[in-house]
Design a protein around this motif. Structure first.
Motif, mmCIF file in Angstrom:
data_model
loop_
_atom_site.group_PDB
_atom_site.id
_atom_site.type_symbol
_atom_site.label_atom_id
_atom_site.label_comp_id
_atom_site.label_asym_id
_atom_site.label_seq_id
_atom_site.Cartn_x
_atom_site.Cartn_y
_atom_site.Cartn_z
ATOM 1 N N LEU A 1 0.846 -1.187 0.000
ATOM 2 C CA LEU A 1 0.000 0.000 0.000
ATOM 3 C C LEU A 1 0.884 1.241 0.000
ATOM 4 N N PRO A 2 0.469 2.298 -0.665
ATOM 5 C CA PRO A 2 1.253 3.530 -0.624
ATOM 6 C C PRO A 2 1.242 4.120 0.785
ATOM 7 N N GLU A 3 2.296 4.832 1.123
ATOM 8 C CA GLU A 3 2.399 5.453 2.449
ATOM 9 C C GLU A 3 2.928 6.872 2.311
ATOM 10 N N THR A 4 2.447 7.738 3.175
ATOM 11 C CA THR A 4 2.949 9.103 3.275
ATOM 12 C C THR A 4 3.120 9.419 4.753
ATOM 13 N N ILE A 5 4.222 10.049 5.098
ATOM 14 C CA ILE A 5 4.448 10.469 6.480
ATOM 15 C C ILE A 5 3.840 11.852 6.667
ATOM 16 N N ALA A 6 2.990 11.986 7.666
ATOM 17 C CA ALA A 6 2.408 13.281 8.022
ATOM 18 C C ALA A 6 3.176 13.824 9.225
ATOM 19 N N ARG B 1 -8.246 18.512 2.400
ATOM 20 C CA ARG B 1 -8.725 18.246 3.767
ATOM 21 C C ARG B 1 -9.301 16.844 3.918
ATOM 22 N N ALA B 2 -10.002 16.375 2.919
ATOM 23 C CA ALA B 2 -10.608 15.041 2.998
ATOM 24 C C ALA B 2 -9.556 13.948 3.150
ATOM 25 N N LEU B 3 -8.345 14.200 2.682
ATOM 26 C CA LEU B 3 -7.273 13.209 2.772
ATOM 27 C C LEU B 3 -6.658 13.124 4.165
ATOM 28 N N SER C 1 1.491 18.636 7.923
ATOM 29 C CA SER C 1 1.891 18.617 6.514
ATOM 30 C C SER C 1 2.102 17.171 6.079
ATOM 31 N N ALA C 2 1.751 16.923 4.825
ATOM 32 C CA ALA C 2 1.931 15.594 4.239
ATOM 33 C C ALA C 2 2.054 15.780 2.733
ATOM 34 N N GLY C 3 3.078 15.181 2.156
ATOM 35 C CA GLY C 3 3.305 15.391 0.731
ATOM 36 C C GLY C 3 3.545 16.866 0.482
ATOM 37 N N GLU C 4 2.828 17.428 -0.462
ATOM 38 C CA GLU C 4 2.968 18.852 -0.772
ATOM 39 C C GLU C 4 1.882 19.698 -0.114
ATOM 40 N N PHE C 5 1.087 19.105 0.764
ATOM 41 C CA PHE C 5 -0.014 19.810 1.424
ATOM 42 C C PHE C 5 0.398 20.292 2.810
#
Length: 87
Positions: A6-11, A55-57, A30-34
């Motif tokens: 599964l893809p993962e992103t660190i917030a 925001r929904a993410l 912050s997470a990714g470019e957001f």
């Protein structure tokens, strides 16, 4: 057959303000470019996240993180959690 990862992103979370008397935490995430600002009124169970773009993410995983870590979070503290999505 290989297992699909599964893809993962660190917030990354930074707590900027806290009031146990008034029942809220404020901070930045912050997470990714957001990047967002949030305010969590834990006595009312309300989490607001701004701006609305993306925001929904983040709202649901951020809420779970805050509920799980609530008494360990302090102003000025930097924290991180993993989101099972690519942002």
């Amino acid at each position: 057959m290989s297992a699909k990862r599964l893809p993962e992103t660190i917030a990354h979370v930074k707590i900027t303000r806290q009031s146990w008397q008034h029942g809220f935490l404020e901070g930045e995430v912050s997470a990714g470019e957001f990047e967002w600002q949030f305010q969590w009124h834990f006595r009312r169970g309300e989490l607001s996240v701004k701006p609305s773009q993306g925001r929904a993410l983040i709202k649901e995983p951020l809420g779970r993180f805050l509920e799980k870590q609530d008494y360990q979070l302090e102003p000025g503290g930097d924290y991180a959690f993993t989101i099972r999505a690519e942002l």
